[in-house]
Motif scaffolding. Sequence first.
Motif: not given
Length: 353
Positions: A153-161, A217-236
């Motif tokens: 499972y930590e390989l998936v967490v690595d991918n998301l972070l 035609k342009r915007f401000d884009a954001r991809s903000n990831m938070r990881w909470l142990p052990p393997s929950a991620l919140i992605f804004d």
Amino acid sequence: MMGVKMKYLRNAWYAGALSTELDSGPVSRELLGDRMVLFRSESGRTAALSDRCPHRFAPLSLGRVAGEHIECGYHGLRFDGSGKCVLNPHGDKRISPRAEVGSWPTRERYGFVWFWPGDPKLADDASIPPYPFNADPDRFAVVYGHIDVAAHYELVVDNLLDLSHVEFLHPLFKQSGGVDSHQMSYGVEGTTVIANRLKPNVEIQGLARFFWTSPSKRFDARSNMRWLPPSALIFDLGGTECGAPVEEGVCLPNAHLIPPASEFCCHYFWSIARNRQIDDEESGRGLQQITQKVFTTEDIPMIEAQQRNIGQVTDILSLRPLTLEPDTPAVRARLILADLIRRETDAQAAAAE
Ligand code: FES
Ligand SMILES: [Fe+2]
């Protein structure tokens, strides 16, 4: 970790199922090395029990929900949500004290069914990872998915972070300017790891473009990831008019929940909320399909191939991999989780002395 029995963080909530999965009856699932049956009673209470009837060891998941209980499909013993037998239809109908199965505390929130594999006395609702956008139907519509992954499972967490892989692995989300146009920032708050990527004043791109209705035609884009142990991620995830407040733009906040099934298999539960076209089921279906396709045809095959390449190894850091700058948050998360597991194991050992 090779050759050592897999240790998991126990005193934590893990997602065990999507809420919708329990709508059609009990679900059997391997989670943290245990085979569980998850079900929802008629009054709406969820439960997680060992999926093994104490009578002839039939899977309880082959039975059915009967009122507040689950009935074994083989000879009809019934168990309540705490695993106690409440009905024996045979003989003198006495219930043996041995007629009991293991159970785990559960909660249902944010469209997921959570279970707590540690000390039940410590299972507090306040520590369920927060996904408030999944419980705010006036502002957000939500789509969900579930994928089985043949990897630790930590390989998936690595991918998301590691947000840098998007430019290379996901052609649909690729963006002009490449990785150089990104403003990356990393941080740690307590045991939470943060990986933020801002792309100010870029061409409309990514998932947000499907919901962009302004003539800009342009915007401000954001991809903000938070990881909470052990393997929950919140992605804004989102995009907004250049310089405008984030809430005014397209907001696509995600949940990513990666409970281990066993050492080299895990589950990947995800959701994406949207604050646009919330009454349009068609666009929800499209969003669900695109996202599920990207995960199943791009991320997951890469992660499973990584696992095959490293073999039966759970801790990639033990192989001394080359480390690049975007690996910073994933490495921090691994170290934090290893430390939490070590502390929990030490505390259990001390309590047992
Ligand atoms: S195996 Fe479950 S009641 Fe017999
Ligand atoms: Fe990805």
